[in-house]
Design a protein around this motif. Structure first.
Motif, mmCIF file in Angstrom:
data_model
loop_
_atom_site.group_PDB
_atom_site.id
_atom_site.type_symbol
_atom_site.label_atom_id
_atom_site.label_comp_id
_atom_site.label_asym_id
_atom_site.label_seq_id
_atom_site.Cartn_x
_atom_site.Cartn_y
_atom_site.Cartn_z
ATOM 1 N N ASN A 328 0.849 -1.209 0.000
ATOM 2 C CA ASN A 328 0.000 0.000 0.000
ATOM 3 C C ASN A 328 0.881 1.255 0.000
ATOM 4 O OD1 ASN A 328 -2.510 -1.086 -0.081
ATOM 5 N ND2 ASN A 328 -2.986 -0.844 2.087
ATOM 6 N N TYR A 332 0.522 4.027 -2.792
ATOM 7 C CA TYR A 332 -0.056 5.343 -2.501
ATOM 8 C C TYR A 332 1.022 6.414 -2.234
ATOM 9 C CZ TYR A 332 -4.270 2.613 -2.367
ATOM 10 O OH TYR A 332 -5.303 1.781 -2.717
ATOM 11 N N SER A 381 -7.816 4.154 -6.072
ATOM 12 C CA SER A 381 -7.595 2.807 -5.557
ATOM 13 C C SER A 381 -7.716 1.755 -6.648
ATOM 14 C CB SER A 381 -8.587 2.506 -4.448
ATOM 15 O OG SER A 381 -8.419 3.419 -3.429
ATOM 16 N N GLY A 388 -9.409 -3.507 -2.152
ATOM 17 C CA GLY A 388 -10.251 -2.860 -1.147
ATOM 18 C C GLY A 388 -10.409 -3.737 0.092
ATOM 19 N N LEU A 391 -6.683 -3.819 4.121
ATOM 20 C CA LEU A 391 -6.615 -3.424 5.536
ATOM 21 C C LEU A 391 -7.583 -4.243 6.398
ATOM 22 C CD1 LEU A 391 -6.122 0.443 5.272
ATOM 23 C CD2 LEU A 391 -4.422 -1.308 5.718
HETATM 24 P P1 ADP Z 1 -6.927 -1.126 -1.449
HETATM 25 O O1 ADP Z 1 -6.875 -2.461 -2.038
HETATM 26 O O2 ADP Z 1 -7.923 -0.224 -2.082
HETATM 27 O O3 ADP Z 1 -5.588 -0.541 -1.265
HETATM 28 P P2 ADP Z 1 -6.907 -1.382 1.419
HETATM 29 O O4 ADP Z 1 -7.874 -1.993 2.351
HETATM 30 O O5 ADP Z 1 -5.522 -1.911 1.428
HETATM 31 O O6 ADP Z 1 -7.566 -1.404 -0.010
HETATM 32 O O7 ADP Z 1 -6.840 0.182 1.770
HETATM 33 C C1 ADP Z 1 -8.031 0.894 1.917
HETATM 34 C C2 ADP Z 1 -7.843 2.342 1.476
HETATM 35 O O8 ADP Z 1 -6.943 2.987 2.377
HETATM 36 C C3 ADP Z 1 -7.184 2.459 0.119
HETATM 37 O O9 ADP Z 1 -8.172 2.458 -0.875
HETATM 38 C C4 ADP Z 1 -6.461 3.788 0.207
HETATM 39 O O10 ADP Z 1 -7.329 4.831 -0.161
HETATM 40 C C5 ADP Z 1 -6.150 3.924 1.684
HETATM 41 N N1 ADP Z 1 -4.725 3.620 1.975
HETATM 42 C C6 ADP Z 1 -4.210 2.465 2.391
HETATM 43 N N2 ADP Z 1 -2.885 2.564 2.610
HETATM 44 C C7 ADP Z 1 -2.545 3.840 2.304
HETATM 45 C C8 ADP Z 1 -1.300 4.592 2.311
HETATM 46 N N3 ADP Z 1 -0.134 4.041 2.695
HETATM 47 N N4 ADP Z 1 -1.371 5.889 1.949
HETATM 48 C C9 ADP Z 1 -2.543 6.468 1.589
HETATM 49 N N5 ADP Z 1 -3.724 5.826 1.538
HETATM 50 C C10 ADP Z 1 -3.738 4.523 1.904
#
Ligand code: ADP
Length: 443
Positions: A328, A332, A381, A388, A391
């Motif tokens: 992630n 990001y 994303s 999604g 986390l």
């Molecule tokens: P995804 O598969 O969309 O990354 P996650 O559950 O891993 O789903 O993350 C959920 C959301 O949290 C992401 O869509 C993103 O918007 C945000 N996110 C996760 N990690 C980060 C990061 N390191 N920096 C910024 N935004 C993040």
């Protein structure tokens, strides 16, 4: 009462006066005084006997009719008696209404005294926990609720989280226990029947697991054919379409495998096969994979790892959680970013953190980030290729290892995701030299 005392002395003085007067008239003042005092005393004894008889009668009997200071005393006692009676009736009413309302409750309510003995419980406690009014009052609670998980929960000092367990009388009843302390050491235990909710949740989990499982085979077939066709010479427009189909099918495959992983994680609350996961080398592998993923972005990585302590747990689950956080950070963070990966141990336990200086997250989203399919920015994303579910998987893995996730972030200035594990999940790293020394000592 003061008035009553004066009235008694007045009455005594009257008798003495009459006795003296009559004595002076008949010429025997002393004898006459003795007779009048005897008469006065007899009257007092008689009234005292009436008072004593009345007090020993049923409480609601009317006081005897009487004049003078005895009459006043009877009236005062009667007034006080009526006040107590109406107060008693009121309190009986309160207790009876409390008992009726607690009997109507569907939740079991139990009061446990300072010595952890059963003091009181309602009807639902008999139905859900199997307590018996006749024989269980005063018994230690732990004699009746013996499940070690409940005992551990009960012996804790704070009860922020409720505890879910099957009922002690039937495994088919699922209960949610919540304890509150009150009155200097007593405890109020409430057990709610959540069987219906648990069944619905189970149905949902089974559905997701089955649907994901069923989707896997057709997806594998589609991907197989696409790969075969793309290996052959085909007209350009067809190649473009098929490449897109392949990308989307791969995305779907990732989604299905994340859904399957999540439903596996949800099927039990705690990991059973815990062993040292060799966290240092695991993080190194994740770091190498992340560098590969970030090849076009030219990120810098900073890795600092405590070499003394390892983590006890389920290796694949923890790998999935840690890699989700690192990938992630790569996804990001715009090109040229800095990603710091750390593993350290302090007196609170073990901590793994990933810090980036990427896009960051607005504080309104932070509390919802671990929900399934919650995305801060839908477009960004899906572009990043995420499912999604990353986390949500991290949160479940950590809770199965007794840990938790913290997120610090602000829009535009990066994020820090940290996993915290309790000290019970730590173990000293066994260095090969130590093993050889031990072996030699034993020899
Ligand atoms: P995804 O598969 O969309 O990354 P996650 O559950 O891993 O789903 O993350 C959920 C959301 O949290 C992401 O869509 C993103 O918007 C945000 N996110 C996760 N990690 C980060 C990061 N390191 N920096 C910024 N935004 C993040």
């Amino acid at each position: 009462m003061q008035h009553n005392r004066y009235s008694m002395f007045g009455n005594l003085a009257l008798f003495a006066g009459i006795g003296l007067l009559v004595g002076l008239v008949i010429g025997y003042p002393a004898e006459s005084m003795v007779v009048s005092m005897t008469l006065w005393s007899t009257l007092q004894i008689k009234q005292f006997t009436r008072l004593s008889e009345w007090l020993h009668k049923e409480n609601d009997a009317e006081p005897p009719e009487c004049e003078g200071h005895w009459g006043e005393l009877f009236d005062e006692l009667s007034r006080q008696q009526k006040r107590y009676q109406s107060r008693e009736t009121f309190l009986r009413g309160v207790i009876s209404r409390f008992q009726q309302s607690s009997a109507a409750l569907n939740d079991a309510v139990v009061i446990v005294d300072v010595q952890n003995n059963l003091e009181w419980w309602n009807k639902a406690a008999e139905r859900l926990l199997g307590f018996k009014t006749s024989s269980d009052r005063g018994k230690p609670l732990m004699n009746l609720l013996r499940d070690p998980r409940f005992v551990r929960y009960y012996q804790r000092d704070s009860y922020q989280e409720p505890l879910q367990l099957p009922s002690p009388i039937s495994n088919d009843i699922e209960l949610l226990y919540q304890i509150s302390k009150f009155g200097g050491g007593s405890r109020l235990l409430v057990a709610r029947d959540i069987t219906q909710m648990v069944r619905l949740e189970q149905t949902r989990q089974d559905f997701v697991a089955n649907a994901s499982h069923e989707l896997r085979t057709p997806l594998t077939v589609i991907l197989g054919y696409l790969e075969t066709y793309l290996d052959q010479d085909m007209p350009r427009p067809l190649v473009r379409g098929m490449t897109q189909m392949q990308q989307q099918a791969k995305r779907m495959e990732n989604l299905v495998s994340d859904l399957l992983l999540l439903s596996r994680l949800e099927s039990s609350r705690q990991v059973v096969d815990e062993h040292p996961i060799q966290i240092q080398s695991q993080i190194q592998h994740i770091h190498e994979a992340a560098e590969e993923l970030a090849r076009d972005k030219n990120h810098s990585f900073e890795v600092k790892l405590d070499q003394q302590y390892d983590l006890l747990g389920q290796e694949r689950e923890l790998h999935s959680a840690f890699s989700n956080l690192v990938y992630n950070a790569v996804r990001y963070t715009p090109p040229g970013g800095l990603i710091k990966i750390r593993w350290w141990v302090d007196k609170e336990g073990g901590h793994f953190s990933v810090e980036d200086n990427g896009v960051g997250i607005d504080s309104v989203h932070i509390s919802r980030l671990t929900e399934r399919f919650y995305r801060v920015d839908e477009g960004r994303s899906s572009e990043s290729g995420g499912t999604g579910l990353g986390l949500a998987i991290v949160k479940h893995v950590l809770s199965r290892h007794g840990g938790h996730l913290t997120i610090k972030s602000s829009k535009g200035s990066g994020s820090t995701f940290a996993c915290h594990f309790p000290t019970e999940h730590l173990t000293q790293v066994i260095v090969q030299d130590d093993l050889d020394d031990d072996y030699q000592d034993a020899g």
